[in-house]
Design a protein around this motif. Structure first.
Motif, PDB file in Angstrom:
ATOM      1  N   LEU A 240       0.898  -1.128  -0.130  1.00 38.57           N
ATOM      2  CA  LEU A 240       0.069  -0.058  -0.076  1.00 38.57           C
ATOM      3  C   LEU A 240       0.926   1.207  -0.152  1.00 38.57           C
ATOM      4  O   LEU A 240       1.478   1.511   1.236  1.00 38.57           O
ATOM      5  CB  LEU A 240      -0.988  -0.082   1.315  1.00 38.57           C
TER       6      LEU A 240
ATOM      7  N   LEU B  99      -6.515  -1.448   5.531  1.00 41.28           N
ATOM      8  CA  LEU B  99      -5.792  -2.347   6.398  1.00 41.28           C
ATOM      9  C   LEU B  99      -6.709  -2.883   7.450  1.00 41.28           C
ATOM     10  O   LEU B  99      -6.530  -3.938   7.922  1.00 41.28           O
ATOM     11  CB  LEU B  99      -4.667  -1.298   7.402  1.00 41.28           C
TER      12      LEU B  99
ATOM     13  N   ALA C 289      -4.685   4.505   3.706  1.00 43.38           N
ATOM     14  CA  ALA C 289      -4.366   3.167   4.067  1.00 43.38           C
ATOM     15  C   ALA C 289      -5.297   2.571   4.936  1.00 43.38           C
ATOM     16  O   ALA C 289      -5.388   1.400   5.045  1.00 43.38           O
ATOM     17  CB  ALA C 289      -2.750   3.089   4.491  1.00 43.38           C
TER      18      ALA C 289
ATOM     19  N   SER D 115      -1.412   8.054   4.791  1.00 38.04           N
ATOM     20  CA  SER D 115      -1.971   7.148   5.844  1.00 38.04           C
ATOM     21  C   SER D 115      -3.378   6.920   6.064  1.00 38.04           C
ATOM     22  O   SER D 115      -3.840   5.745   5.988  1.00 38.04           O
ATOM     23  CB  SER D 115      -1.374   7.429   6.976  1.00 38.04           C
TER      24      SER D 115
ATOM     25  N   LEU E 188       3.924  -1.609   3.334  1.00 38.06           N
ATOM     26  CA  LEU E 188       3.343  -0.313   3.342  1.00 38.06           C
ATOM     27  C   LEU E 188       4.380   0.887   3.010  1.00 38.06           C
ATOM     28  O   LEU E 188       5.809   0.459   3.489  1.00 38.06           O
ATOM     29  CB  LEU E 188       3.074   0.125   4.914  1.00 38.06           C
TER      30      LEU E 188
END
Ligand code: FAD
Length: 369
Positions: A186, A197, A193, A190, A329
């Motif tokens: 990913l 997640l 994401a 943030s 990430l």
């Protein structure tokens, strides 16, 4: 990473999906390519490059995200030099000033080389995409990833535009992608994401949710007559809100000689406090602040709201790779919040993914008895 024991030779090509084609995702994809992986990139936008972006319209263009980047890390400096050699990046040395209402004008202290994409900020990303596509990797634009799911066959990707087009379109994509990926990275900001997640790595999601990103209003001004010559400066750090940065975008190297275009960026705290304001009221406030610096009213303006421009200082970066999940990430928010940090973060996530996939490939290749 290009060695004789790359993933390609050890295990066929490991298939990795990279979500996000900004600098972090492209850096990750490039490093994975060099390691012998087969990469598929997804991005929700119409073009790659993410926040290194340029607004283009009839007769003008303007970089309204990242303004320039620096290269302090030796590996990134080498990458920048290769972009310079390819003609898609150049040094920009504007007549630079700093201003605050209390202290007036001053000369900024730090001497640093500032790099910009040429003829626009998106150029390095375009060059990276061209190299990846020439090597056979795929980039799917206008593919908004809404979920990544682990199945017994590997990771599958859900895409909003294909869901809207119906099950057949998604099935066709799945078939075209060989249905499943060995790993997913990913490479998105943030806050984007977190929903991806949550279902698959809730503890990670909680950690990433704590990362605070800040907004920034951008205002692009167009002038029929040149104004930079009369001002005697071309870019300024502004230390009195609401502004934080003002620059003559059309004076950056390699820009087409069309209308003189200026870019104003608002301060992060001010932007967050005014993020829901109308473009008209933001433009009026920022133009009044620019007038204090000597900029006359423009012939035309365009405002852009960045809800998530940069990362608040003090962010603790999570780990970049989960070997059990085969999930990675990366992004600027994991490494100091700039173009250079995005590039380094993408490369580091690829290295960890590569090492872990190679280890798994080695384990799988071991004879059973
Ligand atoms: C106003 C502003 C000014 C800046 N000024 C500077 C500067 O002067 N110098 C500097 O070094 N940096 C600057 N930056 C920061 C710099 O632009 C970023 O650090 C860098 O571009 C981030 O790269 P990234 O790949 O981590 O993220 P991004 O560039 O944000 O890329 C993420 C990509 O993921 C895609 N995406 C997100 N969610 C999904 C999804 N669900 N499905 C598919 N795709 C998705 C997005 O479309 C995007 O293309 C600035 C940024 C802004 C906004």
């Amino acid at each position: 990473m290009n060695d004789s024991s790359s993933l390609q030779s050890a295990h066929g090509a490991a298939k990795v999906a990279v979500i996000g084609a900004g600098m972090a995702g492209l850096s990750c994809a490039t490093a994975l390519h060099e390691a012998g992986c087969r990469v598929t990139l997804f991005d929700k936008s119409r073009g790659p490059s993410g926040r290194m972006s340029t607004r283009r319209a009839e007769g003008w263009q303007c970089d309204h995200g990242a303004q320039y980047f620096t290269a302090r890390d030796a590996a990134f400096a080498e990458q920048v030099q290769s972009w310079v050699d390819a003609g898609c990046v150049a040094a920009w040395a504007p007549r630079l000033r700093a201003w605050s209402r209390e202290a007036g004008w001053s000369q900024p202290g730090e001497a640093v080389t500032r790099w910009v994409g040429t003829p626009r900020m998106t150029a390095p990303a375009a060059a990276m995409v061209a190299a990846l596509q020439a090597a056979g990797h795929a980039l799917h634009l206008q593919h908004t990833v809404t979920g990544v799911h682990r199945t017994t066959y590997g990771w599958r990707i859900r895409v909003a535009e294909l869901e809207a087009a119906g099950a057949a379109a998604h099935a066709a994509l799945d078939a075209g992608l060989d249905a499943a990926f060995d790993a997913v990275v990913l490479a998105v900001p943030s806050h984007q994401a977190v929903p991806l997640l949550q279902p698959v790595a809730p503890a990670w999601a909680e950690q990433v949710e704590a990362v605070r990103m800040r907004g920034s209003w951008a205002l692009m001004l167009r002038y029929a007559q040149p104004v930079a010559t009369g001002l005697g400066w071309e870019a300024a750090f502004v230390n009195t809100p609401p502004l934080r940065w003002v620059a003559c975008d059309s004076h950056k190297p390699g820009r087409p000689s069309a209308q003189e275009t200026w870019l104003l960026h608002a301060d992060a705290d001010w932007s967050d406090a005014h993020i829901e304001d109308t473009p008209e009221s933001v433009a009026a406030t920022l133009m009044a602040a620019a007038a204090e610096l000597g900029l006359p009213p423009p012939q035309a303006w365009t405002a852009h709201r960045w809800r998530y421009a940069d990362t608040a200082p003090g962010t603790a970066a999570p780990l970049a790779w989960d070997p059990a999940l085969r999930l990675g990430l990366c992004g600027d928010w994991m490494n100091a919040g700039k173009v250079e940090g995005a590039w380094l973060s993408g490369r580091d996530a690829a290295r960890q993914a590569y090492a872990s996939l190679r280890q798994a490939a080695g384990a799988n290749a071991m004879p059973a008895g």
